[in-house]
Scaffold this motif. Sequence first.
Motif, mmCIF file in Angstrom:
data_model
loop_
_atom_site.group_PDB
_atom_site.id
_atom_site.type_symbol
_atom_site.label_atom_id
_atom_site.label_comp_id
_atom_site.label_asym_id
_atom_site.label_seq_id
_atom_site.Cartn_x
_atom_site.Cartn_y
_atom_site.Cartn_z
ATOM 1 N N TYR A 1 0.825 -1.317 0.138
ATOM 2 C CA TYR A 1 -0.041 0.018 0.084
ATOM 3 C C TYR A 1 1.021 1.187 0.027
ATOM 4 O O TYR A 1 1.690 1.591 0.938
ATOM 5 N N ASP B 1 -6.738 -6.333 5.428
ATOM 6 C CA ASP B 1 -5.456 -5.603 4.954
ATOM 7 C C ASP B 1 -5.716 -4.213 4.641
ATOM 8 O O ASP B 1 -5.077 -3.294 4.956
ATOM 9 N N HIS C 1 -4.617 -0.680 6.242
ATOM 10 C CA HIS C 1 -3.658 0.344 5.339
ATOM 11 C C HIS C 1 -4.377 1.507 5.021
ATOM 12 O O HIS C 1 -3.801 2.600 4.584
#
Length: 180
Positions: free
Chosen positions: A3, A34, A38
């Motif tokens: 990211y 995730d 992020h």
Amino acid sequence: MKYIPLSIPDVVLLAPHVFGDHRGFFLETFRQNDFDMHVGKFTFVQDNHSKSTKGILRGLHYQIQQPQGKLVRVTYGEVFDVAVDIRKSSPWFGKWVGHTLSADNKAMLWIPPGFAHGFYVLSDEAEFSYKCTDYYSPKYERSILWNDPDIDIAWPLETAPVLSDKDEQGKTLASAEVFT
């Protein structure tokens, strides 16, 4: 998945880890936990898929109510993808960020609510797929001119872009409805 916040840090490039060999490839395109960690906690409610040919420019689109966050990717071909911050309270108001997305690089771009979005097709054809955080609502859809000199996007144009009637009638940022 990597990211990578871009020059407007709310816009995030997602670079997947691709596993490939002589048989082809595999990659994970989305993992909720995730993404939450992020980028932030967003719920996707609609997936869209479009096909365009070389030289077509779509945008700059947004919804003034029911604003949509978009996780965009190209599954075939190549586009130059752009996000413009139209949140008046943001230090990046009126600024843009762009990135080339392609079936080859498999990168994705997170464009949060409060941004106008557009893309220009670089390949002969491109298929564009995206997840949205709110439903499409034509009555709230707005368009900012792709070539607004106050935004000054450096589109990688090879010829004059092909636009829809709606996009030809887009407003300048100075006259558009924007977010507070």
